[in-house]
Design an enzyme around this catalytic site. Structure first.
Site, PDB file in Angstrom:
ATOM      1  N   SER A   1       0.850  -1.196   0.000  1.00 24.68           N
ATOM      2  CA  SER A   1       0.000   0.000   0.000  1.00 24.68           C
ATOM      3  C   SER A   1       0.889   1.250   0.000  1.00 24.68           C
ATOM      4  CB  SER A   1      -0.919  -0.016   1.221  1.00 24.68           C
ATOM      5  OG  SER A   1      -0.156   0.043   2.417  1.00 24.68           O
ATOM      6  N   TYR A   2       0.248   2.409  -0.037  1.00 22.61           N
ATOM      7  CA  TYR A   2       0.977   3.679  -0.152  1.00 22.61           C
ATOM      8  C   TYR A   2       2.003   3.801   0.973  1.00 22.61           C
ATOM      9  CZ  TYR A   2       1.674   8.600  -1.285  1.00 22.61           C
ATOM     10  OH  TYR A   2       2.215   9.803  -1.662  1.00 22.61           O
ATOM     11  N   PRO A   3       3.297   4.039   0.635  1.00 28.32           N
ATOM     12  CA  PRO A   3       4.350   3.971   1.662  1.00 28.32           C
ATOM     13  C   PRO A   3       4.586   5.250   2.440  1.00 28.32           C
ATOM     14  CG  PRO A   3       5.350   4.244  -0.495  1.00 28.32           C
ATOM     15  CD  PRO A   3       3.858   4.197  -0.723  1.00 28.32           C
TER      16      PRO A   3
END
Length: 846
Positions: A335-337
Site C-alpha cells: 500500500s501507499y508507503p
C-alpha cells in the site's frame, strides 16, 4: 460522446489504474513528450457513455524559482530574496514539455479525474495539472461539476474501483501549505546559501565543498549529528567497580549473579564490599519469583518506522529505502508507503490481506494457523487521518522481486503478519541471594508462547539457562566473588535510525522529506556514513554548526523549524492564513539573516591606523575587528558592547579608539585595537586597554586618568571613566570594583596634584549649580576621593557585572593609594587614617 481525462502521478501508476478500470480492454500510445503514455477505453461516467483517456505526469509539473536577474548570484544582494525578489512557476523539467503534453491531451475533454498520490504534495500537483488543462477543456454548462479527485491507498482492484465510485474534490488548503513550504525553502535557503558560499569560498578556497548550503530542515538535521559529536569529544570516562559472584548449584552448574548495587565509583568502597563478601562460604536465597510476562506485538507500520528498520536492520539508507518502497507500491505489492498512521481503520480487510500470503513458502504455516484460529486485532495506534499503515497487497517471492526490493517487501509482510498475531509470552524467574551484607540477583526467561516472534524471529526472547528450583532459606556454595574495574563509555555517533527518531520527535521534515534531508547532508559532505550506518560529521559540518551556534543558535536548533511545520499544518487544515504565515515566517528569517550577515561580515566601525580605511566589527564570538585591505584581524574584549570612541586616535599608531562597555551600571574603557593586540610598552601585556596603558602623556592612559590603588585587589588601580558623565564612575582596571560618584557634575578631571595623606590623585569636580552638594553657592571642589569628607557622601561602591577575566580580583591588603605606576618609596611608612576620616570606599570593606 464526452471525454474524461484522468491523470496519475507516474506512468506506471497510470497503466496499472487503467488496466483495472478498463478490465484490460484498452489501447495505448506514447504521448508527444515520449515519457508518458496515453491509455484509452470506453465506459460510463456520471450515468452516460464516455471515452476515458488515462495518462500521467512525472512528479511535479512546476517548480518555484526567482525571476531573471534574481537568479544571478553576483547581481543581487541575498537579503533582497526574502521579499523584494519576485518568483514564478516554471516547468520542473523543461525537456518533458509536460504543460504542452497535458494541454494536447486535455483539449476538448469534458471532465478531469485526478489520480495523484494522496498526500499534500499530490494535492499540490493536482492544481498544477488543473492550471495547465482547464483553459483548454470544454466549458461546463449550468454549473456542472467537471473536476474530480480520486482518493486511494493501494493499487488493488478493490481500492481503485472504490476510489472511482467515490470521487471527491482536490484539497486547496493542502496544496497551499506545499506552496508556502516551497516559497519559504526557496527564499530562506537561497539567501543563506548564497551569502555563506560566497563569503567562505572567498576566504577559504580549500573548503571541501563547492556549495555551502543552508536549509531550514537540513541545518537542524546536521545539528543533531554535530551535537552528538560534541558529546563524544567532551566525554570524560569515569572508572567504576562492580562485584561479580558465582554460586554452584550442583557439580557441573554455576550461576553468575549481578550485584544489586550495580556499580560504585570509589575503589576503596568497592574493596570494602568485596572483603565482606569474600568471608562468606554460602549464598542464602532471600527471595524467588516467577512471573508470566508478555512482549507486545508491534504497532502497524508507518513510514518512519519502516525507514528506521531499513537502516538499522537491512543496511539501506532512508532515501534508497523510500525509493524502493515507492517502486513496490507502483507495482501493486504494498500500500501507499507515505503515512504517519499506525492504526488500521475498523473497516480495513485484515483477513483479505492476510489470505494473500496463505501460500507463501516462507510463512504459509503461520498465516494458515492465524486464519484458522482467528486473527488478533492489531494494537490501537495513532490515526493521523492520512493513509492506512503500510501493508502487503499481494504475495511475492524472492525470485520475483530480488535484491533490496525483496528484503524490504519481506520485512513489511512479516511486520504485517506480526501485527495480527498474538503477543509473545514468557516466564521470568528471579532469585535474590544474600552473600554477607550484600544482595545479588540472577534471572532467566522461558518462552511459553512465541506469538508474533515466530514470524519476526529477530524479536524473539533470547534463550537463557533455566534457573534451579529453590525457596527462601536455601543455601548454595559460593564459587567466587571478584571485583571488576570498568569505565563509562562515550555515546556513539548517531545512526540513521536514531536521527530519524530525533527528526520525528522534534517535527523536522515530514515522513516523505526526512530521507531527502538526511541524503542532503551526506551528499554535501557535511557527514559521512560510517559502518553500522552511523553518521560522522566532517570538519566542514562541525565548523558550520558551531558557527551557527555562536551567532544564532535558533538557525540550527529544531525549535523554530518545528514551529514553522505546525503553522504549515494549520494552513493544510484551513486554520491559518497562507499569506500571514508566509509573511511572518519570512520576516523572522529576514531579521535572522541580517543579524547573521552583520555577525559574520561585520559592520564598518573604526579606521585602521595603517591604511586609514574602515575596519569591520564582527560581533560573532570571539568578537573582533577585521581590516580587509590589510588582511589583519584584531581581537577585542568579550562579553560587552563595542562602539566608536569619539573618532579619537591613538598617538602611537593612529588607530581609531573604540569603547568597550559592560552596561550602564558596569565598567567601560577605551582601547586601541592595535595596542590591545600588540602591547607598545614592556610593562604591558596583550589584552590591556587604555586604562592600563603606561603612555606618559596620552589623555586616555592610566598615567592621566589613574587615581589610586584599588580598595579590594592588590594589583588594580582605580581609573576615572571620562565617558560616564553625568553619572560619573571610577573603576578598577583589574577587578570588578566600580564606584558611582558625583552624579550630575558638569565635569570631573584628574588633577596632577596628589593627596598628602594617601598619595592618591586629587579630583577636580565642577558641580551643577542647581544641584551642588557644596555649602553656599560653591560649585567647584578639589579633593581626595579616599580622604576628603566632602566626597565621602558622594561615592557609592558597586561590583560590575562582568565575567571578563581581567575584571576579576581577590581581596588584597590596603596600602598607600598612589596613582598609576607610582609606588611608595622604599621605607616610607603606609599612612594610617583615623576611622572617622575613612573614605566611603574604604569603609565599605571594614
Amino acid at each position: 460522446m464526452k471525454t474524461v481525462l484522468m491523470v496519475a502521478e507516474k506512468p506506471s501508476l497510470a497503466q496499472s489504474i487503467a488496466k483495472i478500470l478498463s478490465r484490460g480492454s484498452l489501447s495505448s500510445h506514447k504521448g508527444l513528450n515520449g515519457a508518458c503514455s496515453v491509455h484509452e477505453y470506453t465506459g460510463t461516467f456520471a450515468g452516460q457513455p464516455v471515452r476515458f483517456k488515462m495518462t500521467s505526469v512525472c512528479g511535479h509539473v512546476m517548480t518555484l524559482d526567482f525571476l531573471g536577474k534574481y537568479n544571478k548570484w553576483d547581481k543581487v544582494d541575498p537579503a533582497e530574496l526574502f521579499s523584494q525578489a519576485p518568483t514564478e512557476k516554471k516547468e520542473a523539467n523543461p525537456k518533458l514539455n509536460m504543460v504542452k503534453f497535458l494541454q494536447v491531451e486535455g483539449r476538448g475533454c469534458d471532465y478531469i479525474v485526478l489520480w495523484l498520490d494522496c498526500d499534500k504534495e499530490g494535492e499540490n500537483i493536482c492544481f498544477e495539472v488543473l492550471d495547465a488543462v482547464l483553459p483548454v477543456m470544454n466549458k461546463a454548462h449550468g454549473g456542472e461539476k467537471t473536476v474530480f479527485r480520486a482518493r486511494f491507498s493501494s493499487i488493488t482492484d478493490t481500492d481503485i474501483c472504490n476510489a472511482m465510485a467515490c470521487l471527491g474534490e482536490p484539497d486547496h488548503n493542502e496544496a497551499l501549505s506545499v506552496d508556502a513550504r516551497q516559497e519559504l525553502d526557496l527564499r530562506i535557503g537561497c539567501a543563506f546559501t548564497r551569502f555563506q558560499t560566497k563569503y567562505f569560498q572567498g576566504k577559504y578556497g580549500d573548503l571541501d565543498s563547492s556549495l555551502i548550503s543552508f536549509g531550514p530542515c537540513q541545518t537542524p538535521t546536521l545539528g543533531f549529528c554535530v551535537e552528538r559529536h560534541d558529546k563524544i569529544q567532551s566525554f570524560k570516562p569515569e572508572t567504576y567497580w562492580v562485584l561479580q559472584a558465582k554460586v554452584n548449584t550442583d557439580k557441573d552448574r554455576s550461576l553468575l549473579l549481578d550485584w544489586d548495587r550495580v556499580r560504585v565509583f570509589d575503589r576503596e568502597i568497592a574493596q570494602m564490599f568485596l572483603n565482606m563478601t569474600k568471608l562468606e562460604k554460602e549464598a542464602q536465597v532471600e527471595a524467588t519469583s516467577r512471573k508470566e510476562k508478555a512482549k507486545q506485538r508491534p504497532l502497524a507500520l508507518n513510514t518512519v518506522e519502516m525507514l528506521r528498520v531499513a537502516s538499522s536492520s537491512l543496511g539501506m539508507g532512508p532515501q534508497h529505502a523510500m525509493q524502493t518502497a515507492e517502486r513496490l507500491y507502483t507495482q501493486g505489492y504494498i500500500s501507499y508507503p507515505r503515512t504517519e498512521t499506525t492504526h488500521y481503520p475498523e473497516n480495513f480487510d485484515l483477513k483479505g490481506s492476510l489470505r494473500q500470503q496463505a501460500n507463501h513458502p516462507y510463512w504459509a504455516d503461520t498465516v494458515k494457523r492465524l486464519l484458522a484460529e482467528g486473527i488478533n486485532r492489531p494494537r490501537k495506534g495513532h490515526d493521523a487521518g492520512d493513509h492506512p499503515p503500510i501493508t502487503p497487497m499481494k504475495s511475492a517471492t524472492e525470485a520475483e522481486l530480488g535484491g533490496d526490493a525483496w528484503r524490504l517487501y519481506e520485512y513489511i509482510t512479516r511486520h504485517f503478519i506480526a501485527t495480527v498475531s498474538h503477543d509473545c509470552k514468557y516466564l521470568q524467574s528471579t532469585i535474590s541471594f544474600r552473600i554477607g551484607p550484600e544482595l545479588f540477583t540472577c534471572s532467566g526467561k522461558t518462552v511459553l508462547s512465541p506469538g508474533f516472534t515466530e514470524v519476526m524471529p529477530w524479536q524473539s526472547v533470547p534463550l537463557e539457562e533455566s534457573l534451579p528450583t529453590c525457596q527462601r532459606g536455601d543455601a548454595f556454595p559460593v564459587g567466587e566473588v571478584k571485583m571488576l574495574e570498568k569505565q563509562t563509555n562515550p555515546p556513539d555517533y548517531l545512526t540513521e535510525a536514531e536521527l530519524i527518531t530525533l527528526m520525528e520527535k522534534h517535527g523536522i521534515g515530514t515522513d516523505a522529506s526526512i530521507p531527502v534531508h538526511i541524503n542532503n547532508i551526506c551528499q554535501r559532505n557535511y557527514v559521512t556514513v560510517e559502518s553500522g550506518r552511523r553518521l560522522k560529521p566532517t570538519n566542514l559540518g562541525i565548523v558550520l554548526v558551531h558557527g551557527y551556534y555562536k551567532i544564532d543558535a535558533e538557525l540550527v536548533l529544531p525549535t523554530i523549524r518545528s514551529a514553522v511545520e505546525k503553522q504549515l499544518n494549520l494552513i493544510a487544515q484551513g486554520k491559518a492564513d497562507y499569506r500571514q504565515v508566509l509573511g511572518h515566517t519570512l520576516d523572522v528569517f529576514k531579521r535572522k539573516f541580517h543579524y547573521f550577515v552583520d555577525s559574520i561580515a561585520g559592520k564598518p566601525l573604526s579606521r585602521c591606523g595603517k591604511c586609514h580605511r574602515f575596519m569591520k566589527y564582527i560581533q560573532a564570538k570571539p568578537s573582533r575587528l577585521h581590516c580587509s585591505h590589510c588582511d589583519e584581524t584584531y581581537t577585542l574584549p568579550q562579553n560587552g558592547t563595542i562602539k566608536l570612541y569619539k573618532e579619537l586616535r591613538c598617538p602611537l599608531d593612529d588607530f581609531e579608539l573604540v569603547l568597550w562597555s559592560s552596561g550602564s551600571r558596569g565598567k567601560s574603557y577605551p582601547l586601541c585595537p592595535y595596542c590591545y593586540n600588540h602591547p607598545p610598552f614592556r610593562d604591558m601585556k596583550k589584552g590591556m586597554g587604555c586604562n592600563e596603558c603606561t603612555h606618559p602623556s596620552c589623555q586616555h592612559s592610566l598615567s592621566m586618568l589613574g587615581i589610586g590603588q584599588c580598595v579590594e585587589c592588590e594589583s588594580g588601580v582605580l581609573v576615572l571613566d571620562p565617558t560616564s558623565g553625568p553619572k560619573w564612575k571610577v573603576a578598577c582596571n583589574k577587578c570588578n570594583v566600580v564606584a558611582h560618584c558625583f552624579e550630575n557634575a558638569h565635569r570631573v578631571r584628574v588633577s596632577a596634584d596628589t593627596c598628602s595623606v594617601c598619595e592618591a590623585a586629587l579630583l577636580d569636580v565642577d558641580f551643577n549649580k542647581a544641584k551642588s552638594p557644596l555649602p553656599g553657592d560653591e560649585t567647584q571642589h578639589m579633593g581626595c576621593v579616599f580622604c576628603d569628607p566632602v566626597f565621602q557622601e558622594l561615592v557609592e561602591l558597586k561590583h560590575a557585572a562582568s565575567c571578563h577575566p581581567m575584571h576579576r580580583g581577590g581581596p588584597g591588603r590596603r596600602q598607600g593609594r598612589g596613582r598609576g605606576r607610582a609606588r611608595r618609596p622604599p621605607g616610607k611608612p603606609n599612612p594610617r587614617r583615623p576611622k572617622d576620616k575613612m573614605s566611603a570606599l574604604a569603609a565599605y570593606f571594614v
